[in-house]
Design an enzyme around this catalytic site. Structure first.
Site, PDB file in Angstrom:
ATOM      1  N   GLU A  48       0.841  -1.208   0.000  1.00 35.32           N
ATOM      2  CA  GLU A  48       0.000   0.000   0.000  1.00 35.32           C
ATOM      3  C   GLU A  48       0.865   1.242   0.000  1.00 35.32           C
ATOM      4  OE1 GLU A  48      -0.070   2.085   2.834  1.00 35.32           O
ATOM      5  OE2 GLU A  48      -0.272   0.861   4.645  1.00 35.32           O
ATOM      6  N   ARG A  73       0.627  -2.746  12.174  1.00 36.98           N
ATOM      7  CA  ARG A  73      -0.132  -3.645  11.290  1.00 36.98           C
ATOM      8  C   ARG A  73      -0.605  -2.925  10.024  1.00 36.98           C
ATOM      9  NH1 ARG A  73      -0.434  -8.082  14.407  1.00 36.98           N
ATOM     10  NH2 ARG A  73      -1.802  -9.250  13.003  1.00 36.98           N
ATOM     11  N   CYS A  78       7.551  -1.333  -2.002  1.00 39.76           N
ATOM     12  CA  CYS A  78       8.632  -2.317  -2.161  1.00 39.76           C
ATOM     13  C   CYS A  78       9.775  -2.148  -1.179  1.00 39.76           C
ATOM     14  CB  CYS A  78       9.153  -2.323  -3.598  1.00 39.76           C
ATOM     15  SG  CYS A  78      10.025  -0.805  -4.104  1.00 39.76           S
ATOM     16  N   HIS A 116      12.626  -0.059  -8.226  1.00 39.19           N
ATOM     17  CA  HIS A 116      12.048  -1.182  -7.498  1.00 39.19           C
ATOM     18  C   HIS A 116      13.145  -1.942  -6.772  1.00 39.19           C
ATOM     19  CE1 HIS A 116       9.436  -4.399  -6.318  1.00 39.19           C
ATOM     20  NE2 HIS A 116      10.215  -5.288  -6.903  1.00 39.19           N
ATOM     21  N   ASP A 131      11.077 -11.450  -3.609  1.00 40.18           N
ATOM     22  CA  ASP A 131      10.442 -10.142  -3.779  1.00 40.18           C
ATOM     23  C   ASP A 131       9.035 -10.207  -3.208  1.00 40.18           C
ATOM     24  OD1 ASP A 131       9.480  -7.693  -4.537  1.00 40.18           O
ATOM     25  OD2 ASP A 131       9.952  -7.903  -6.667  1.00 40.18           O
TER      26      ASP A 131
END
Length: 282
Positions: A48, A73, A78, A116, A131
């Site tokens: 998110e 939580r 990435c 990334h 990943d």
């Protein structure tokens, strides 16, 4: 020097993803342990970008990442996912290397910057690509570093191909078609490299993470993705649902993705999404 977790932090992470080690060997640096952790992490901790969409650059120090993804939580993108996953693996005795990739998923013809993060992981018997933070197409299992071979995962088949100039390309098979996800080389990346990329993707005016809400989770038999106000759930069949208001957004984030929003964040997210959509269509 790679970062590690304390025994209490490692136990809290295991509790967060629902990992119960059946024996002492299951907390050692084996391919079996790697597969178990890699399967559970993206099932439980969603991808998110709430922070960057709301104008905040996520902090990449390990204490902050742990506090956000484990203690609070929440989820993350990435850098947060794979920094935390790397710390877990390093704590267990794996040898890891941070890598960086050029994303091809939405524009395979572009030579995008290296924005990334993923990991190269060594076990006693093999080398793996790990990943746990690529949004809607996050791996649900590590891949053996064996170019050209189709590899099964709990979800779609993937493969690594060796391409020009010594780069590798990760691809996924959707139906009968292989689609590129990202390209990369094996040059190790350092915290300063990720700090620059993190600043770029969270502040650049045209960044997807500044302009669109992206939430994703990979669960047994299904991929769940929220892009702005469109919820897609894809398994054996695919369903799409358009969310109508902040209340529906809040409900989906909580009930589908396990995220709890404090205060009026749902309203702020919808306002931001609407503002961007209006600017694009006007």
């Amino acid at each position: 020097m790679n970062q590690t977790l304390s025994p209490a932090q490692l136990a809290a992470y295991f509790d967060r993803i629902g990992y119960v080690a059946p024996d002492r060997k299951s907390q050692q640096a084996t391919s079996e342990t790697l597969h178990a952790l890699h399967r559970l992490h993206p099932q439980t901790i969603p991808f998110e970008n709430l922070d960057s969409l709301l104008g905040r650059t996520p902090s990449l120090d390990l204490a902050s990442v742990f506090a956000k993804l484990v203690s609070a939580r929440r989820g993350g993108y990435c850098y947060e996912h794979n920094l935390l996953f790397r710390a877990v693996l390093d704590t267990l005795g794996f040898e890891t290397t941070g890598l960086a990739a050029r994303v091809l998923w939405n524009d395979p013809a572009a030579m995008a910057p290296r924005t990334h993060m993923m990991l190269l992981v060594e076990t006693p018997d093999d080398t793996w690509l790990a990943d746990v933070g690529f949004g809607s197409m996050t791996l649900s299992a590590p891949l053996q570093f064996d170019a050209g071979r189709q590899q099964a995962t709990p979800h779609e088949p993937f493969r690594l191909d060796l391409i020009e100039r010594g780069d590798f390309m990760l691809q996924v098979k959707l139906g009968d078609t292989w689609r590129p996800i990202y390209r990369f080389d094996l040059e190790p990346q350092f915290p300063s490299d990720y700090a620059i990329a993190n600043h770029y993707v969270s502040t650049y005016p045209d960044s997807i993470f500044v302009n669109h809400l992206v939430v994703a989770r990979v669960v047994p038999g299904e991929r769940q993705t929220l892009y702005d106000m469109t919820l897609t759930q894809r398994g054996e069949t695919e369903s799409r649902r358009e969310l109508a208001n902040p209340a529906e957004l809040r409900s989906v984030l909580q009930d589908v993705f396990g995220l709890t929003l404090a205060g009026n964040k749902a309203d702020a997210l919808v306002e931001r999404i609407a503002r961007v959509s209006t600017s694009i269509t006007s």
